[in-house]
Design an enzyme around this catalytic site. Sequence first.
Site, mmCIF file in Angstrom:
data_model
loop_
_atom_site.group_PDB
_atom_site.id
_atom_site.type_symbol
_atom_site.label_atom_id
_atom_site.label_comp_id
_atom_site.label_asym_id
_atom_site.label_seq_id
_atom_site.Cartn_x
_atom_site.Cartn_y
_atom_site.Cartn_z
ATOM 1 N N ASN A 1 0.863 -1.184 0.000
ATOM 2 C CA ASN A 1 0.000 0.000 0.000
ATOM 3 C C ASN A 1 0.897 1.232 0.000
ATOM 4 O OD1 ASN A 1 -1.865 2.011 0.471
ATOM 5 N ND2 ASN A 1 -2.305 1.405 2.583
ATOM 6 N N TRP A 2 1.021 1.845 -1.155
ATOM 7 C CA TRP A 2 1.963 2.968 -1.289
ATOM 8 C C TRP A 2 1.391 4.277 -0.752
ATOM 9 C CZ3 TRP A 2 3.921 1.849 -7.003
ATOM 10 C CH2 TRP A 2 4.623 0.629 -6.992
ATOM 11 N N LYS A 3 0.138 4.271 -0.397
ATOM 12 C CA LYS A 3 -0.518 5.468 0.160
ATOM 13 C C LYS A 3 -0.308 6.673 -0.763
ATOM 14 C CE LYS A 3 -0.069 3.363 4.652
ATOM 15 N NZ LYS A 3 -0.054 3.491 6.095
ATOM 16 N N HIS B 1 -9.538 1.341 5.209
ATOM 17 C CA HIS B 1 -8.210 1.486 5.808
ATOM 18 C C HIS B 1 -8.314 2.447 6.987
ATOM 19 C CE1 HIS B 1 -4.078 2.749 6.407
ATOM 20 N NE2 HIS B 1 -3.735 1.591 5.876
ATOM 21 N N GLU C 1 -6.637 4.871 7.920
ATOM 22 C CA GLU C 1 -6.490 6.305 7.610
ATOM 23 C C GLU C 1 -7.791 6.866 7.018
ATOM 24 O OE1 GLU C 1 -2.853 5.677 5.462
ATOM 25 O OE2 GLU C 1 -1.942 5.166 7.381
ATOM 26 N N GLU D 1 -5.572 -4.541 11.016
ATOM 27 C CA GLU D 1 -4.542 -3.514 11.150
ATOM 28 C C GLU D 1 -4.791 -2.697 12.406
ATOM 29 O OE1 GLU D 1 -2.562 -2.623 7.162
ATOM 30 O OE2 GLU D 1 -4.237 -1.259 7.368
ATOM 31 N N GLY E 1 2.291 2.687 10.653
ATOM 32 C CA GLY E 1 3.216 3.790 10.407
ATOM 33 C C GLY E 1 3.941 4.262 11.658
ATOM 34 N N SER F 1 3.240 -1.781 10.473
ATOM 35 C CA SER F 1 4.696 -1.820 10.663
ATOM 36 C C SER F 1 5.314 -3.185 10.353
ATOM 37 C CB SER F 1 5.060 -1.362 12.078
ATOM 38 O OG SER F 1 4.651 -0.021 12.272
HETATM 39 P P1 PGA Z 1 2.733 0.514 7.684
HETATM 40 O O1 PGA Z 1 1.282 0.700 7.058
HETATM 41 O O2 PGA Z 1 3.283 -0.798 7.179
HETATM 42 O O3 PGA Z 1 3.522 1.696 7.217
HETATM 43 O O4 PGA Z 1 2.557 0.493 9.170
HETATM 44 C C1 PGA Z 1 0.413 -0.386 6.937
HETATM 45 C C2 PGA Z 1 -0.880 0.048 6.297
HETATM 46 O O5 PGA Z 1 -1.284 1.179 6.517
HETATM 47 O O6 PGA Z 1 -1.514 -0.693 5.528
#
Ligand code: PGA
Length: 256
Positions: free
Chosen positions: A9-11, A96, A98, A168, A174, A214
């Site tokens: 997931n490159w966001k 997600h 976020e 998650e 993150g 993470s």
């Molecule tokens: P992260 O993000 O690996 O940077 O913690 C995971 C995600 O948001 O899917």
Amino acid sequence: MITPLVVGNWKMNGGQAASIQLARQIVRLLKNQPMCAEVALAPPFTALASVGQALRQSAIKLAAQNSHWAESGAFTGEVSAPMLGEIGCHYVILGHSERRHVFHESDAMIARKVAPVLAQSMRPIYCVGETLSERRRKKTLNIVTAQLDAALKGLAKGVIDKIEIAYEPVWAIGTGQNATPEQVDQVHSSIRAYLKNSFGDSKGKAVRILYGGSVKPENASILAAIDEVNGFLVGGASLNAESFISIVQAFAPAAK
Ligand code: PGA
């Protein structure tokens, strides 16, 4: 045996050129590896079509980071499931953390997005997870169950095998702080029990439950070794081709 799924997931990172370059690098590095997992990449929207082109000759699938529930209409800034289907997306990440916490998408909003994705023959990757304060108040399993209920309760039993679940924990995304294997095992086992209860043993057993938060080359093997971990949703570490490949390799038969 479930084929694991590892999604990068490159966001909101990388423009079109950088995304194509990263996708090509991943294709090249994975070509020399035995396929131990299915792999998908979720670039930002502006790079989706061109990354799709870069993945065309490979087994790597294209994933979108979000979609809207309506087919079209006055929804400024949104992208619909048919638009994603048209450019060859195979997966769509929904709910997600976020989206839930930064953009205030509710369980009800996210639930509405599942059917339109399925209608395009794409597979939703439905994310669930608790905040730190919910974990501290010992509410983790209640929260995760409520999130599962919101999206899965109204679905016909037959479609559950077209959905991936991603656990998650919000506090691990993150932050560099990942859940312990015991914490992951507890939540994944409870999601598995939920799926079997709701959809019957054989269907419930077949759904992939990914872990995200993470995941790094250093902790991937230990997490991949957990019985009910059937893949990863990787954020930060998926922006580096070598790191991402080494996370995928955590699912090689000798490693798992
Ligand atoms: P992260 O993000 O690996 O940077 O913690 C995971 C995600 O948001 O899917």
